[in-house]
Structure formats: C-alpha cells, structure tokens
Write a protein that holds these residues in place. Structure first.
Motif, PDB file in Angstrom:
ATOM      1  N   ASP A 135      -7.079  -3.382   6.214  1.00 48.00           N
ATOM      2  CA  ASP A 135      -7.906  -2.817   5.150  1.00 48.00           C
ATOM      3  C   ASP A 135      -9.127  -3.697   4.929  1.00 48.00           C
ATOM      4  N   CYS A 164      -1.884   6.366   3.546  1.00 46.33           N
ATOM      5  CA  CYS A 164      -3.306   6.058   3.428  1.00 46.33           C
ATOM      6  C   CYS A 164      -3.962   6.268   4.781  1.00 46.33           C
ATOM      7  N   THR A 207      -6.870  -1.348  -5.040  1.00 42.12           N
ATOM      8  CA  THR A 207      -7.870  -2.304  -4.563  1.00 42.12           C
ATOM      9  C   THR A 207      -8.408  -3.135  -5.714  1.00 42.12           C
ATOM     10  N   ARG A 219     -11.187   4.700   1.535  1.00 45.05           N
ATOM     11  CA  ARG A 219     -10.033   4.691   2.441  1.00 45.05           C
ATOM     12  C   ARG A 219     -10.467   4.775   3.905  1.00 45.05           C
ATOM     13  N   LEU A 274       0.834  -1.197   0.000  1.00 41.32           N
ATOM     14  CA  LEU A 274       0.000   0.000   0.000  1.00 41.32           C
ATOM     15  C   LEU A 274       0.866   1.243   0.000  1.00 41.32           C
ATOM     16  N   GLN A 300      -1.766  -1.452   9.593  1.00 40.84           N
ATOM     17  CA  GLN A 300      -3.044  -1.032   9.032  1.00 40.84           C
ATOM     18  C   GLN A 300      -3.788  -2.263   8.539  1.00 40.84           C
ATOM     19  N   GLN A 305      -9.757   1.597   5.726  1.00 40.82           N
ATOM     20  CA  GLN A 305      -8.379   1.183   5.991  1.00 40.82           C
ATOM     21  C   GLN A 305      -7.993   1.840   7.309  1.00 40.82           C
TER      22      GLN A 305
END
Length: 315
Positions: free
Chosen positions: A272, A19, A45, A182, A15, A270, A185
């Motif tokens: 997602d 983000c 994505t 987003r 990623l 993170q 995430q």
C-alpha cells in the motif's frame, strides 16, 4: 543488521478484505458499495497516519534528535561546555567521561550531575551496551528530558543525543500526504532470494553495509512490471526502501520507506503506497538513514503516501 525499525517502528494495521481498484459500474448498488469501501479505506489510512505522527513526535521519537557524534578516541569528556570533546547542544556543561576499548564502552558521570542508566540512578562507572545489543543502554539526564545512546554503523560508533525540547520537535510543522486512493494498494508477488543473500545498503553518511535480504517484491502498473528488493522486517514482514519519479518532485529526494506484510503461502501480498513514509533524515541531520539500493529506483511516479517535509522557517 541495521536497526531500521527503532529508525521508525510503525505497526501494520489489518486491511479489510477485498481492497483493490475502485469498482466502476453503472449499478447504483455497486457504486454505493465501492463508495463505502473508499470511505473505510480512507478511515483506516487516517488511523495509520495518526499513529505515524504520534510516534514521530513522541519524546523519544526522531524529532527529538539533537546530535550525532563519532567516537574517535579512547576517552571523551561529554557536555555542553566549550572544552567538551563531545559537545552537546543541550544539557549540563560537564556530563561525564565516556571511555571505549575494542568495542566496549563505559561512562562515569561528573560529580554532582544526576544521571540514570536505563532509568536507575548512576553512582559510578557503568558499562554501556550499543544498539546492536538486545538491550541497548540509555543514559538519562537533565531531569530525564535528555538521553544518550551509542549506535554502531559501518564499523564506527557514535553517541546519539536526544532531548524532549529539541528544536525540530518544538517547531514540527506536520505531515502532508497525497490523496488516499485504493488504486495505490497493489497486488504483488514475493520472489525469495537464495539463502544467506545480502544487499549492499548505503546510508546517508556514505557508509555501505551488506544487509540480509529475504527476496524481492514484484508488481505491475499500467502493464509494466516493477521489482523492489526487500529487507527483513519484524515477524516475517518486509521493509522496502525505494525512490520513484516523485523523489525530489513532491516526495523526499533521498527516497521513502514502506512496510509490507509477510507474503502468504502462495507468495502473494498487497503493498500500500498510501503508507509510504519519509525516512528520519527528512526531519533531522542527526539520523543515519539507509538509502534505496540500486534496483529500487523506479522509473515510475508514485503520487501516494507522505510528501516532502517542509520545516518551519527559523528567525
């Protein structure tokens, strides 16, 4: 440990940095930057979704399953004929003889039937390795379109059958997702478990196995803290099995899966939820999907990721 990842092995895409939640600003330049980030995030994505679909519909993907047969006797004749002890829905009437002895398995093909073991022709009786081995055996037949493997779950062994022309594969209707955002995430914190810790994980067959857990992942949403107990992924990554308020109301009723990256040195990562995906049992009756542990049933709606699969209507 259960082989979750051959279950479903999708590589984690890297990623882009930064983000997070979409930036709200009156500054036109800031809004333009946020819009570019949204476009990049959606494109990444989409690449993940395309990879997910390609692995699912592959000739040896989950959609190719045509049978799951418990090995109950020391000897089973296998084939599609009515007299077969393990009766296949596709393939030759008489394939061969499977023998088992205290966890060891051997197969002898029927005379005149072409069978391969890991791609090499079988001339006589051969030993088979189960999916708990580093090199599981694959029996191939029907010109390579059909395969058999032996899997072990909860102290029992099963013959798993695949065929390239499985009805579930031929009639696949595609995957549907919530809109990519987003906002789903989220920043999370990894909390390590004690050395040797395990979780009781039930599967769709009703079996329960104590499975190693590296720890849990905690995140906040709307001011409330949520925790997901993790299982081990590959190369230090984490595997999450969860249910939420959308389970049975837009997403698959038994829960969904999520691959998470390895935590950083500070324990941060993170997760997602745009990449939450259905377990194999959402597509076939012949999977042995692990289900969410008790602590992973969230009192939170997560309208992100993969929606419930709707199969083709049979005529």
């Amino acid at each position: 440990m259960l082989r979750w990842r051959h279950c479903c092995t999708i590589g984690l895409l890297v990623l882009f940095a930064g983000c997070g939640e979409t930036v709200e600003s009156e500054d036109p330049a800031a809004r333009a930057d946020a819009a570019r980030l949204d476009v990049m995030f959606s494109a990444q994505t989409r690449v993940w979704q395309d990879t997910r679909r390609a692995e699912l519909v592959a000739p040896d993907g989950w959609l190719s399953l045509i049978g799951l047969h418990r090995i109950e006797l020391k000897s089973h004749f296998i084939g599609s004929g009515q007299t077969a002890g393990i009766r296949l829905s596709m393939g030759p009437e008489k394939l061969g003889l499977l023998q088992s002895d205290n966890g060891a398995y051997a197969f002898t093909p029927e005379r005149g039937v072409a069978v391969t073991l890991d791609g090499a022709p079988v001339r006589g009786r051969v030993l088979l390795q189960t999916d708990t081995s580093a090199s599981p055996s694959v029996l191939g037949f029907d010109d390579g379109k059909d395969t058999l493997t032996i899997i072990e779950r909860g102290g029992s062994a099963f013959v798993r059958a695949r065929h390239e022309e499985a009805p579930t594969r031929r009639r696949f209707t595609g995957l549907e997702y919530w809109s990519t955002t987003r906002d789903w995430q989220v920043d999370a914190e990894f909390v390590p478990a004690a050395s040797g810790a395990t979780l009781p994980i039930a599967n769709i067959l009703g079996m329960v196995e104590d499975t190693p857990t590296p720890g849990s992942v905690a995140f906040e949403r709307d001011g409330k803290r949520y925790t997901l107990q993790a299982l081990e992924g590959g190369d230090g990554s984490l595997f999450l099995i969860f249910a939420d308020r959308t389970s049975g109301h837009g997403s698959y009723s038994a829960g969904r899966y999520l691959d998470a990256p390895a935590p950083g040195a500070d324990g941060r990562l993170q997760i997602d939820f745009n990449r939450a995906y259905n377990p194999p049992c959402a597509f076939t009756a012949f999977a042995t999907c692990p289900l969410p542990p008790e602590g992973n049933r969230l009192d939170l709606a997560i309208p992100a990721g993969e929606k419930t699969y709707i199969p083709a209507t049979t005529v």
